[in-house]
Design a protein around this motif. Structure first.
Motif, mmCIF file in Angstrom:
data_model
loop_
_atom_site.group_PDB
_atom_site.id
_atom_site.type_symbol
_atom_site.label_atom_id
_atom_site.label_comp_id
_atom_site.label_asym_id
_atom_site.label_seq_id
_atom_site.Cartn_x
_atom_site.Cartn_y
_atom_site.Cartn_z
ATOM 1 N N THR A 40 65.815 -9.452 -13.069
ATOM 2 C CA THR A 40 65.618 -11.071 -13.179
ATOM 3 C C THR A 40 64.425 -11.393 -12.241
ATOM 4 O O THR A 40 64.394 -11.125 -11.106
ATOM 5 C CB THR A 40 66.959 -11.690 -12.821
ATOM 6 O OG1 THR A 40 68.028 -11.463 -13.716
ATOM 7 C CG2 THR A 40 66.516 -13.522 -12.934
ATOM 8 N N ASN A 41 63.398 -11.902 -12.866
ATOM 9 C CA ASN A 41 62.431 -12.717 -12.148
ATOM 10 C C ASN A 41 62.166 -13.978 -12.784
ATOM 11 O O ASN A 41 62.274 -14.178 -14.171
ATOM 12 C CB ASN A 41 61.109 -12.080 -12.573
ATOM 13 C CG ASN A 41 60.958 -10.857 -11.329
ATOM 14 O OD1 ASN A 41 60.325 -11.029 -10.315
ATOM 15 N ND2 ASN A 41 61.746 -9.826 -11.670
ATOM 16 N N ALA A 42 61.407 -15.004 -12.281
ATOM 17 C CA ALA A 42 61.525 -16.376 -12.635
ATOM 18 C C ALA A 42 60.314 -16.097 -13.789
ATOM 19 O O ALA A 42 59.347 -15.665 -13.649
ATOM 20 C CB ALA A 42 61.040 -17.436 -11.737
ATOM 21 N N ASN A 43 60.504 -16.846 -14.954
ATOM 22 C CA ASN A 43 59.409 -16.999 -16.061
ATOM 23 C C ASN A 43 58.673 -15.685 -16.336
ATOM 24 O O ASN A 43 57.452 -15.625 -16.397
ATOM 25 C CB ASN A 43 58.354 -18.042 -15.317
ATOM 26 C CG ASN A 43 58.985 -19.385 -15.265
ATOM 27 O OD1 ASN A 43 59.705 -19.885 -16.158
ATOM 28 N ND2 ASN A 43 58.454 -19.791 -13.908
ATOM 29 N N SER A 44 59.737 -14.931 -16.474
ATOM 30 C CA SER A 44 59.251 -13.313 -16.865
ATOM 31 C C SER A 44 59.702 -12.835 -18.036
ATOM 32 O O SER A 44 60.647 -13.212 -18.523
ATOM 33 C CB SER A 44 59.338 -12.530 -15.631
ATOM 34 O OG SER A 44 58.676 -12.912 -14.458
ATOM 35 N N SER A 45 59.094 -11.815 -18.680
ATOM 36 C CA SER A 45 59.642 -11.234 -19.874
ATOM 37 C C SER A 45 60.065 -9.764 -19.423
ATOM 38 O O SER A 45 59.273 -9.209 -18.503
ATOM 39 C CB SER A 45 58.647 -11.180 -21.039
ATOM 40 O OG SER A 45 57.465 -10.544 -20.465
ATOM 41 N N TYR A 46 60.670 -9.183 -20.342
ATOM 42 C CA TYR A 46 61.191 -7.787 -19.831
ATOM 43 C C TYR A 46 61.237 -6.678 -21.214
ATOM 44 O O TYR A 46 61.395 -7.198 -22.231
ATOM 45 C CB TYR A 46 62.636 -7.989 -19.472
ATOM 46 C CG TYR A 46 62.958 -9.004 -18.544
ATOM 47 C CD1 TYR A 46 62.918 -8.786 -17.044
ATOM 48 C CD2 TYR A 46 63.039 -10.198 -18.731
ATOM 49 C CE1 TYR A 46 63.125 -9.580 -16.173
ATOM 50 C CE2 TYR A 46 63.489 -11.196 -17.703
ATOM 51 C CZ TYR A 46 63.370 -11.152 -16.558
ATOM 52 O OH TYR A 46 63.466 -11.986 -15.591
ATOM 53 N N LEU A 47 60.980 -5.566 -20.658
ATOM 54 C CA LEU A 47 60.936 -4.582 -21.687
ATOM 55 C C LEU A 47 61.792 -3.371 -21.135
ATOM 56 O O LEU A 47 61.026 -2.717 -20.510
ATOM 57 C CB LEU A 47 59.689 -4.088 -22.350
ATOM 58 C CG LEU A 47 59.658 -3.128 -23.548
ATOM 59 C CD1 LEU A 47 60.485 -3.471 -24.718
ATOM 60 C CD2 LEU A 47 58.145 -2.776 -24.123
ATOM 61 N N TRP A 48 62.902 -3.143 -21.490
ATOM 62 C CA TRP A 48 63.633 -1.827 -21.180
ATOM 63 C C TRP A 48 63.290 -0.532 -21.832
ATOM 64 O O TRP A 48 62.956 -0.615 -23.238
ATOM 65 C CB TRP A 48 64.912 -2.182 -21.238
ATOM 66 C CG TRP A 48 65.546 -3.091 -20.240
ATOM 67 C CD1 TRP A 48 65.307 -4.651 -20.426
ATOM 68 C CD2 TRP A 48 65.899 -3.068 -18.928
ATOM 69 N NE1 TRP A 48 66.127 -5.420 -19.400
ATOM 70 C CE2 TRP A 48 66.420 -4.433 -18.485
ATOM 71 C CE3 TRP A 48 66.300 -1.951 -17.948
ATOM 72 C CZ2 TRP A 48 66.753 -4.520 -17.175
ATOM 73 C CZ3 TRP A 48 66.589 -2.143 -16.665
ATOM 74 C CH2 TRP A 48 66.780 -3.395 -16.252
ATOM 75 N N SER A 49 63.528 0.534 -21.317
ATOM 76 C CA SER A 49 63.440 1.840 -22.179
ATOM 77 C C SER A 49 64.485 2.026 -23.428
ATOM 78 O O SER A 49 64.216 2.653 -24.267
ATOM 79 C CB SER A 49 63.637 2.942 -21.308
ATOM 80 O OG SER A 49 64.803 2.857 -20.544
ATOM 81 N N ASN A 71 55.297 -11.105 -15.532
ATOM 82 C CA ASN A 71 55.629 -12.537 -15.166
ATOM 83 C C ASN A 71 54.460 -13.737 -16.056
ATOM 84 O O ASN A 71 53.715 -13.183 -16.876
ATOM 85 C CB ASN A 71 55.407 -12.625 -13.811
ATOM 86 C CG ASN A 71 53.908 -12.469 -13.193
ATOM 87 O OD1 ASN A 71 53.162 -12.399 -13.859
ATOM 88 N ND2 ASN A 71 53.819 -12.366 -11.978
ATOM 89 N N ALA A 72 54.597 -14.666 -15.726
ATOM 90 C CA ALA A 72 53.658 -15.762 -16.187
ATOM 91 C C ALA A 72 52.253 -15.713 -15.976
ATOM 92 O O ALA A 72 51.625 -16.168 -16.838
ATOM 93 C CB ALA A 72 54.117 -17.248 -15.831
ATOM 94 N N PHE A 73 51.807 -14.904 -15.024
ATOM 95 C CA PHE A 73 50.497 -14.820 -14.628
ATOM 96 C C PHE A 73 49.988 -13.430 -15.593
ATOM 97 O O PHE A 73 48.754 -13.021 -15.430
ATOM 98 C CB PHE A 73 50.245 -14.517 -13.199
ATOM 99 C CG PHE A 73 50.784 -15.585 -12.398
ATOM 100 C CD1 PHE A 73 50.035 -17.035 -12.498
ATOM 101 C CD2 PHE A 73 52.040 -15.792 -11.672
ATOM 102 C CE1 PHE A 73 50.245 -17.908 -11.523
ATOM 103 C CE2 PHE A 73 52.291 -16.713 -10.980
ATOM 104 C CZ PHE A 73 51.543 -17.792 -10.911
#
Length: 244
Positions: A40-49, A71-73
């Motif tokens: 978990t990170n704020a304002n982030s997207s995730y892609l798992w294997s 993240n958002a940046f």
């Protein structure tokens, strides 16, 4: 700044260092049944294997797992972890059980692996025989350190209190009425010849030993007996007169 032929040219640039996500899945390890991986990170997207895109996943199979967090940046960071997932032993102690006072019950665990047993009283026996009301807890542990736990309630019910009293004396023509303290019990009456009847009340005018077996609502049974002595009043009177 730059100087040439006495002329000075200057320029300025601003550089902003955006933060990268914090991604730490932890050390490689062994787990029982399942393990949550959290990124978990704020304002982030995730892609798992695994192609999941949530901030966390539940792992139930051994393997290597990777996640990339953006993240958002637009900054990304990845981490990888290797997990070994062991199966915990299956354990069942069966259904709760009711006994009658004086009975015992052997708890025989159902397991699907070779395990070590630890009961709530610290016994390490594979089975346990009990004769007291209580909640009996068992933990089983396999060679991988994975555990299963179950408990069973055992209730010991008191026996019905049946008392037919002391010897009953009948004079000529009298009848003895035998009964117990609870008419809701099941009653089976017996005389010296065997089964004599059912029901909460039994009557007789004959000498002999009479017994009853009662069964209460818990299925617990008890028995008692009484001797009935039917005297012939005329014979008694003649005996008394003849002895004078």
């Amino acid at each position: 700044s730059v100087s040439q032929n006495g002329c000075v040219i200057a320029d300025t640039i601003s550089i902003l260092i955006n933060p990268t996500p914090t991604v730490l899945l932890g050390a490689n390890g062994n787990y029982c049944d399942e393990h949550w991986l959290v990124a978990t990170n704020a304002n982030s997207s995730y892609l798992w294997s695994t192609n999941d895109t949530a901030d966390s996943i539940l792992v139930i199979n051994s393997g290597s797992y990777n996640v990339t967090v953006t993240n958002a940046f637009g900054c990304s960071l990845s981490d990888t972890i290797a997990l070994v997932i062991f199966e915990s032993p299956f354990l069942s102690l069966g259904n709760d059980t009711a006994l009658c006072q004086g009975e015992s019950f052997t708890i025989t665990p159902e397991v699907n692996q070779v395990v070590n047993f630890t009961w709530g009283n610290s016994s390490t026996d594979s089975i346990r025989t009990v004769s007291a009301t209580g909640n009996y807890v068992l933990t089983v542990t396999n060679s991988n350190g994975c555990a299963g736990l179950d408990s069973v309630n055992v209730t010991v019910n008191a026996l019905p209190n049946v008392e037919l009293g002391s010897t009953i004396i009948l004079l000529n023509g009298d009848t003895a009425t035998l009964q117990t303290s609870d008419s809701t019990w099941q009653h089976q009456w017996f005389d010296e010849n065997g089964f004599a009847g059912n029901g909460p009340i039994f009557s007789t005018a004959d000498s002999g030993t009479y017994s009853v077996i009662v069964i209460d609502s818990n299925g617990c049974s008890a028995t008692d007996s009484v001797f009935v002595n039917a005297l012939n009043q005329s014979l008694v009177a003649r005996f008394i007169c003849g002895s004078q």
